[in-house]
Design a protein around this motif. Structure first.
Motif, PDB file in Angstrom:
ATOM      1  N   HIS A  15      -4.105 -14.739  -0.360  1.00  0.00           N
ATOM      2  CA  HIS A  15      -3.709 -14.718  -1.776  1.00  0.00           C
ATOM      3  C   HIS A  15      -2.315 -15.295  -1.983  1.00  0.00           C
ATOM      4  CE1 HIS A  15      -6.204 -11.027  -0.906  1.00  0.00           C
ATOM      5  NE2 HIS A  15      -6.977 -11.701  -1.752  1.00  0.00           N
ATOM      6  N   ASP A  18       1.103 -13.535  -0.428  1.00  0.00           N
ATOM      7  CA  ASP A  18       0.981 -12.960   0.921  1.00  0.00           C
ATOM      8  C   ASP A  18       1.995 -13.595   1.884  1.00  0.00           C
ATOM      9  OD1 ASP A  18      -1.108 -11.127   0.445  1.00  0.00           O
ATOM     10  OD2 ASP A  18      -2.653 -12.650   0.784  1.00  0.00           O
ATOM     11  N   HIS A 111      -3.068 -13.805   8.526  1.00  0.00           N
ATOM     12  CA  HIS A 111      -3.077 -12.346   8.465  1.00  0.00           C
ATOM     13  C   HIS A 111      -3.446 -11.738   9.813  1.00  0.00           C
ATOM     14  CE1 HIS A 111      -2.593 -12.024   4.150  1.00  0.00           C
ATOM     15  NE2 HIS A 111      -3.455 -13.005   3.999  1.00  0.00           N
ATOM     16  N   HIS A 120      -8.155 -10.538   3.683  1.00  0.00           N
ATOM     17  CA  HIS A 120      -7.142 -10.825   4.711  1.00  0.00           C
ATOM     18  C   HIS A 120      -7.807 -11.040   6.063  1.00  0.00           C
ATOM     19  CE1 HIS A 120      -3.298  -9.122   2.584  1.00  0.00           C
ATOM     20  NE2 HIS A 120      -4.077  -9.807   1.759  1.00  0.00           N
TER      21      HIS A 120
HETATM   22 ZN    ZN Z   1      -3.317 -10.516  -0.017  1.00  0.00          ZN
END
Ligand code: ZN
Length: 257
Positions: A15, A18, A111, A120
């Motif tokens: 996103h 992030d 992530h 994620h």
């Molecule tokens: Zn996120």
């Protein structure tokens, strides 16, 4: 140290915001060190609102992400997936391969493999798949850039530093971002649509405060005021020397800057 000739870093996240939360201080350091930096997100964050349509908030957040990236001369990319619908399937993998092929990164952030939200985790898998295969000629129709290689791959902290079962994640790598904290904060503050509703909800600037608390906690581990933490992927075919610790390491690393 075996620093790649092609100095291109890619943060491949789920996103908008992030990367700013989890690795922007390190991206600032890389940009200062002459690396070309790219920030990609799988989605434009179209669920990040309580009042707007998906299309309207996606447009706003795309622009916020582009502005944040531009602060360090980085390029922003969006894979065009829908928020909370990032899946590991053939079309998404191909789009990820094509993006990796265009960027041709030699250093990748993504992530943690296990995190609080499935977008994620899937983004992490896509980054792992893309980083491994993008240099194979038949993986994409996008022309192969010189210097394409299996990149260094680092997993950012999961949110709150714990996996979905609440177990703390132990970093392999700590990067001192004390001197980069103002710029990281400025990048995060570009995400005004997210900052404002949290501010209205909490009555404090929780968006920036949460980030500051986290880098301070990781800084404690590193013996600095602020740090970002990573776990390096060291599987078959990936570079296993810890480029980030060698270049920017805190807490016992050979800090060279
Ligand atoms: Zn996120």
């Amino acid at each position: 140290m075996t620093e790649p000739k092609r100095k291109t870093a890619l943060a491949f996240m789920a996103h908008p915001d992030d990367a700013e939360f989890l690795c922007a201080g390190t991206l600032v350091r890389l940009a200062e060190d002459g690396w070309s930096v790219h920030i990609a997100t799988c989605t434009a964050g179209d669920c990040g609102t309580t009042t707007e349509t998906p299309w309207s908030i996606a447009a706003t957040r795309t622009e916020e992400a582009r502005k944040a990236a531009a602060l360090i001369g980085a390029e922003y990319h969006c894979l065009g997936e829908r928020d909370a619908l990032v899946v590991y399937d053939k079309p998404t993998l191909q789009r990820a391969y094509d993006l990796f092929r265009r960027v041709a990164p030699t250093l990748v952030f993504t992530h943690a493999p296990k995190d609080y939200m499935m977008d994620h985790e899937v983004a992490s898998l896509l980054a792992r798949a893309g980083s491994f295969i993008y240099g194979a000629p038949n993986a994409s129709a996008v022309p192969l850039a010189e210097g394409s290689q299996v990149p260094y791959l680092y997993y950012c902290d999961p949110v709150e530093g714990v996996d979905p079962l609440g177990r703390p994640v132990e970093p392999t790598t700590l990067v001192d971002v004390t001197a980069q904290l103002d710029k990281k904060t400025e990048m995060l503050a570009c995400h005004a649509s997210q900052r404002e509703w949290l501010r209205a909800h909490h009555g404090t600037d929780e968006y920036l405060d949460a980030m500051r608390r986290w880098v301070a906690a990781r800084g404690e581990l590193a013996g600095t005021a602020a740090a970002e933490a990573f776990v390096q992927h060291r599987g078959h075919a990936y570079p296993r020397d810890d480029l980030l610790t060698e270049r920017f390491g805190a807490g016992g690393g050979k800090t060279r800057l």
